[in-house]
Design a protein around this motif. Sequence first.
Motif, short mmCIF file in Angstrom:
data_model
loop_
_atom_site.label_atom_id
_atom_site.label_comp_id
_atom_site.label_asym_id
_atom_site.label_seq_id
_atom_site.Cartn_x
_atom_site.Cartn_y
_atom_site.Cartn_z
N VAL A 171 34.96 33.05 33.75
CA VAL A 171 34.91 34.48 33.45
C VAL A 171 35.89 35.21 34.34
N VAL A 172 36.40 36.32 33.85
CA VAL A 172 37.36 37.11 34.63
C VAL A 172 36.91 38.57 34.64
N SER A 173 37.01 39.19 35.81
CA SER A 173 36.53 40.56 35.97
C SER A 173 37.24 41.21 37.15
N PHE A 174 37.02 42.51 37.29
CA PHE A 174 37.45 43.24 38.48
C PHE A 174 36.50 44.40 38.70
N SER A 175 36.63 45.01 39.85
CA SER A 175 35.68 46.03 40.30
C SER A 175 35.73 47.31 39.46
N GLU A 176 34.62 48.08 39.53
CA GLU A 176 34.70 49.45 39.06
C GLU A 176 35.76 50.21 39.89
N PRO A 177 36.45 51.16 39.24
CA PRO A 177 36.29 51.58 37.85
C PRO A 177 36.85 50.52 36.91
N ALA A 193 26.28 36.03 40.59
CA ALA A 193 26.17 36.32 42.03
C ALA A 193 26.38 35.08 42.89
N ASN A 194 26.21 33.89 42.31
CA ASN A 194 26.29 32.65 43.09
C ASN A 194 27.10 31.61 42.32
N ALA A 195 28.32 31.94 41.98
CA ALA A 195 29.16 31.02 41.22
C ALA A 195 29.55 29.82 42.08
N ASP A 196 29.94 28.74 41.41
CA ASP A 196 30.46 27.58 42.14
C ASP A 196 31.78 27.92 42.82
N LEU A 197 32.57 28.74 42.14
CA LEU A 197 33.91 29.04 42.64
C LEU A 197 34.30 30.46 42.25
N LEU A 198 34.94 31.16 43.18
CA LEU A 198 35.55 32.45 42.86
C LEU A 198 37.00 32.41 43.33
N VAL A 199 37.91 32.63 42.38
CA VAL A 199 39.34 32.69 42.66
C VAL A 199 39.78 34.14 42.53
N CYS A 200 40.41 34.70 43.55
CA CYS A 200 40.88 36.08 43.44
C CYS A 200 42.38 36.15 43.65
N GLN A 238 30.58 26.68 37.34
CA GLN A 238 30.69 28.11 37.02
C GLN A 238 31.81 28.74 37.86
N THR A 239 32.83 29.25 37.19
CA THR A 239 34.01 29.78 37.86
C THR A 239 34.23 31.24 37.51
N VAL A 240 34.47 32.04 38.54
CA VAL A 240 34.80 33.45 38.37
C VAL A 240 36.23 33.66 38.84
N ILE A 241 37.01 34.41 38.05
CA ILE A 241 38.38 34.77 38.42
C ILE A 241 38.43 36.29 38.55
N SER A 242 38.97 36.77 39.65
CA SER A 242 38.99 38.22 39.89
C SER A 242 40.33 38.63 40.47
N CYS A 243 40.47 39.92 40.69
CA CYS A 243 41.67 40.48 41.32
C CYS A 243 41.26 41.78 42.01
N HIS A 244 42.22 42.44 42.61
CA HIS A 244 41.86 43.65 43.35
C HIS A 244 41.47 44.78 42.40
N LEU A 245 40.73 45.73 42.94
CA LEU A 245 40.30 46.89 42.16
C LEU A 245 41.52 47.71 41.74
N ASN A 246 41.38 48.49 40.67
CA ASN A 246 42.51 49.22 40.09
C ASN A 246 43.71 48.29 39.90
N PRO A 247 43.54 47.23 39.11
CA PRO A 247 44.56 46.18 39.06
C PRO A 247 45.89 46.65 38.48
N ASP A 248 46.96 46.11 39.05
CA ASP A 248 48.29 46.31 38.50
C ASP A 248 48.63 45.12 37.61
N GLY A 249 49.88 45.08 37.13
CA GLY A 249 50.26 44.02 36.22
C GLY A 249 50.22 42.64 36.83
#
Length: 341
Positions: A57-63, A87-94, A25-36
């Motif tokens: 899966v890919v996501s970012f913070s509220e808003p 909440a407990n993914a095998d891997l989170l890449v940010c 299970q892999t999560v991909i994220s980036c900083h909040l209020n993401p830019d390009g």
Amino acid sequence: MTTMRESISQEEWQAAAAAIARAGQTVISCHLNPDGDALGSALALQRGLENAGRGAVVSFSEPFTVPPQYRFLAGLDRLIPPARVPANADLLVCFDAGSLDRLGSLVPAFEGAATTVVVDHHASNTRFGDVNLVDPAAPASAVLCRELLRRLELPLDTEIATSLYTGLVTDTGRFQYQATTPETHLLAAELLAAGVQQYEVSKALFETNDIGYLRLAADALGRVAQVPEASLVWTSVTLADLAAHGLDMDQTEGLIDLVRTDAASDVAAVLKEQPDGAYKVSLRSKGGTNVGELATRFGGGGHAFAAGFTSELGVEATVGSVVDALTRQQAGATAARPLAR
């Protein structure tokens, strides 16, 4: 010539590739209020893994809102709200986050992941991951994402290339900023060859504004001020400005590029009022001042010539603090220069 691939050790690249290869299970994220750069890099890796039959899966913070200028990107339908992130993914890449707090509401998911990989190019990065692919010399996190895809043997397609090109062209200021190198242009050529429609991307990013933005820009530029002793030019954007023109704050991202064109000033600043009364301060330098060092003193961070911080002070007090820090920093730089002979 030192390249991005040489500035990150082979052990770090291998550790990152191995972590991604073995993860379930892999999560991909980036900083909040993401830019390009943040959003494009995250979408590119997710698409690469998906093409290889790997779920991520890919996501970012509220808003949890994609700024209008990035809504042309393919793959936005694959974004999931932060509340649905495991909440407990095998891997989170940010991507593109200089410190843990920049993940916003995804901090618990990061801390709960079995393994974490941080991919970033901010000099102020705190190296908060288990594996850290951090290269301050890279002009964009998208450059590091491209190398990661290469090492994972995940080929480009047009969607991946467009996401990466979006990150590259935005974080280099359309290839104008100081971090742009010959290798930057070679990567752009590779991405264009993979099918990027360059003008369509540029039109969406740089040539499509709400009329309200143009009117707000006129208001903000109408109160622009110079501080010659600090080689500073600055202006501000208030919540009242946004309300008057029907805009969100993320739609004012390009204002700093107008302010920084002042010929008389090395440093530009735009202060943006936040709902809690604080001000986010964006800083740019034409090369004579390290604004990353300045921003770090105020609890922020970034690059040598593009950085920011948040101030709890009002506009005048914040500008006063910046002016004081700039004059001291510039005076120190002058004193450190050897005398001409």
